[in-house]
Design an enzyme around this catalytic site. Structure first.
Site, PDB file in Angstrom:
ATOM      1  N   HIS A 142      43.329  40.720  45.539  1.00 60.39           N
ATOM      2  CA  HIS A 142      42.659  39.929  46.589  1.00 60.39           C
ATOM      3  C   HIS A 142      43.612  39.700  47.768  1.00 60.39           C
ATOM      4  O   HIS A 142      43.216  39.829  48.928  1.00 60.39           O
ATOM      5  CB  HIS A 142      42.243  38.547  46.053  1.00 60.39           C
ATOM      6  CG  HIS A 142      41.172  38.567  44.996  1.00 60.39           C
ATOM      7  ND1 HIS A 142      41.320  37.945  43.787  1.00 60.39           N
ATOM      8  CD2 HIS A 142      39.921  39.105  44.996  1.00 60.39           C
ATOM      9  CE1 HIS A 142      40.208  38.099  43.066  1.00 60.39           C
ATOM     10  NE2 HIS A 142      39.346  38.798  43.783  1.00 60.39           N
ATOM     11  N   LYS A 185      28.595  34.579  36.137  1.00 59.71           N
ATOM     12  CA  LYS A 185      29.922  34.314  35.567  1.00 59.71           C
ATOM     13  C   LYS A 185      30.135  32.831  35.276  1.00 59.71           C
ATOM     14  O   LYS A 185      29.755  31.981  36.074  1.00 59.71           O
ATOM     15  CB  LYS A 185      31.020  34.765  36.542  1.00 59.71           C
ATOM     16  CG  LYS A 185      31.089  36.267  36.757  1.00 59.71           C
ATOM     17  CD  LYS A 185      32.200  36.595  37.739  1.00 59.71           C
ATOM     18  CE  LYS A 185      32.272  38.075  38.059  1.00 59.71           C
ATOM     19  NZ  LYS A 185      33.152  38.326  39.225  1.00 59.71           N
ATOM     20  N   ARG A 233      36.944  48.496  44.561  1.00 58.60           N
ATOM     21  CA  ARG A 233      37.906  49.169  43.675  1.00 58.60           C
ATOM     22  C   ARG A 233      37.397  50.543  43.261  1.00 58.60           C
ATOM     23  O   ARG A 233      37.438  51.471  44.018  1.00 58.60           O
ATOM     24  CB  ARG A 233      38.195  48.315  42.441  1.00 58.60           C
ATOM     25  CG  ARG A 233      39.221  47.227  42.661  1.00 58.60           C
ATOM     26  CD  ARG A 233      39.269  46.326  41.490  1.00 58.60           C
ATOM     27  NE  ARG A 233      37.910  46.037  41.068  1.00 58.60           N
ATOM     28  CZ  ARG A 233      37.515  44.939  40.478  1.00 58.60           C
ATOM     29  NH1 ARG A 233      38.360  44.020  40.183  1.00 58.60           N
ATOM     30  NH2 ARG A 233      36.258  44.749  40.151  1.00 58.60           N
ATOM     31  N   SER A 276      39.992  39.798  38.206  1.00 58.78           N
ATOM     32  CA  SER A 276      40.232  38.458  37.654  1.00 58.78           C
ATOM     33  C   SER A 276      39.855  38.443  36.170  1.00 58.78           C
ATOM     34  O   SER A 276      40.531  37.819  35.350  1.00 58.78           O
ATOM     35  CB  SER A 276      39.390  37.421  38.403  1.00 58.78           C
ATOM     36  OG  SER A 276      39.712  37.419  39.762  1.00 58.78           O
TER      37      SER A 276
END
Ligand code: PNS
Length: 165
Positions: A19, A43, A92, A130
């Site tokens: 990040h 999440k 990504r 994360s």
């Protein structure tokens, strides 16, 4: 001349070096960046919003053009509220693409004035997220060099406290 501002939204649970690399690179394009912690309904967060904000602020010491904020509603509404017309996201691997594409199209459907913009992650951070950081840290893995020092410390504390309860 008007300032070029972008919103960098996400869960940031917790912020990683991936990040931070996106933030650094975005600051070569934009005058101001707002890192916005928003709710991802898919999440369950490990850290509270306050804990996440504190870790981001600590990791960003020396970046005056970055603001850290939080919002509980739609991302496009937040962007309009902040008078920013760019949503920045890091990209990504191939696996990110479908989700990001879907989100960008939905956000565009919700408000055509807000543009989604993507920066490819640096190859060094290609494999981290994360989620995978939390998994490794939770099992006692060494995550140094992948997250800021403050995050490494907070993760250790979080999992140690969880073990002792
Ligand atoms: O880091 P994440 O979890 O991939 O970030 C996803 C996030 C928080 C940016 C996304 O869930 C979001 O925008 N949430 C706010 C609510 C919203 O606007 N949902 C509609 C987007 S399609």
């Amino acid at each position: 001349m008007s300032q070029k501002c972008a919103i960098y939204p996400g869960s940031f649970d917790p912020i990683t070096n991936g990040h931070l690399s996106i933030v650094d690179r975005a600051l070569t394009i934009f005058d101001k960046l707002t890192i916005a912690i928003l709710t991802n309904p898919q999440k369950e967060p490990l850290f509270s919003v306050k804990e996440r904000i504190d870790m981001i602020k600590e990791s960003l010491k020396g970046s005056p053009n970055v603001e850290v904020d939080t919002f509980g509603g739609l991302l496009v509404d937040y962007a309009i509220e902040k008078k920013a017309n760019v949503i920045l996201r890091g990209l990504r691997a191939l696996s990110d693409f479908e989700y990001e594409f879907q989100m960008a199209l939905m956000n565009r459907k919700l408000n055509r004035e807000v543009q989604s913009l993507f920066l490819m992650t640096d190859y060094k951070w290609f494999y981290i997220s994360s989620t995978i950081i939390k998994e490794a840290a939770g099992l006692g893995g060494d995550i140094s060099g992948l997250v800021p020092k403050i995050v490494e410390k907070r993760l250790k504390e979080k999992f140690r406290d969880a073990k002792n309860t």
